[in-house]
Design an enzyme around this catalytic site. Sequence first.
Site, PDB file in Angstrom:
ATOM      1  N   SER A 199       0.805  -1.220   0.000  1.00 13.04           N
ATOM      2  CA  SER A 199       0.000   0.000   0.000  1.00 13.04           C
ATOM      3  C   SER A 199       0.840   1.274   0.000  1.00 13.04           C
ATOM      4  O   SER A 199       0.462   2.272  -0.620  1.00 13.04           O
ATOM      5  CB  SER A 199      -0.943  -0.002   1.207  1.00 13.04           C
ATOM      6  N   HIS A 246       0.496   4.457   4.224  1.00 19.60           N
ATOM      7  CA  HIS A 246      -0.175   5.175   3.142  1.00 19.60           C
ATOM      8  C   HIS A 246       0.345   6.608   3.030  1.00 19.60           C
ATOM      9  O   HIS A 246       0.689   7.073   1.942  1.00 19.60           O
ATOM     10  CB  HIS A 246      -1.682   5.184   3.377  1.00 19.60           C
TER      11      HIS A 246
END
Length: 295
Positions: A199, A246
């Site tokens: 991610s 993220h």
Amino acid sequence: MEHQQGGLGPRHTLPGCYRHPERETGIRCTRCERPICPDCMIPASVGYQCPQCVRGAGTGRGDAARPRTVAGGAVVGDTKLVTKILLGLNVALFVAVLATGGELVTELGMIAYAFGGDGTFELLGVADGEWYRLLTSAFLHEQLWHIGLNMMALWFLGPPLEAALGRLRFTVLYLLSALGGSVLTYLLMAPNQLSLGASGAIFGLFGATAVLMRRMRYDMRPIVVLLAINLVITFLPGFNIAWQAHLGGLFIGGAFAFALVHAPRERRALVQWGTAALIVVALVVACVVRTSVLL
């Protein structure tokens, strides 16, 4: 800033085409950045090129005449090669994780330190010198839905960026974004937690796509909406998402992409690879400082 002239209100003018000065245009050649009108636009892997650059690319006059991407990378036929290799590595490790019953997750996942059952403090993973986990964890997945979503995003975002940046620069962008996500996770994660997944790298590609679209003056609304949706999901309760990865990937990917597409042509290599080196140094220093606090 808007300027008013003669009470007629603000007037925004566009530059004229370099071959047809009377024709205003908002499009520029992705190689030389000269303004070009519709009659002079020649489709390229990303954006458009002017007739002069296309003619120069076909003359074989040395390295300067070779076609280049907007970031200075070599133009190649297969603009999905690196994307396919990265996707294959992620899938191969996912299969390996399933085959070993999750043992690889313990050995290669992102973990920094932990507290034992008796309350004693114990250094593990990165804090114990296993720095490779910062990168290996970005290629690990345990759940099918997890790798499925990440690989779909990689296949959606990867090829356009690979075409625009070139293979080498795209590869470095992906790896730096992965490291950025892991490092911020290391700095902010709670004890006794294991983190893994691509991610951070994927969010780095999101950031790079936004930077590239702004540089090419494309409509940014689709990528902004998509990024906003993913950020909202990141912070929703119950999803158990490592928001640190993220945000770290998004910031590093966007910063490096900005250097890639805005570096002046005469100092392009120095600015681009100098920025990459500074990012690596900053990430290493952050990890060293974090480890020294834990010791």
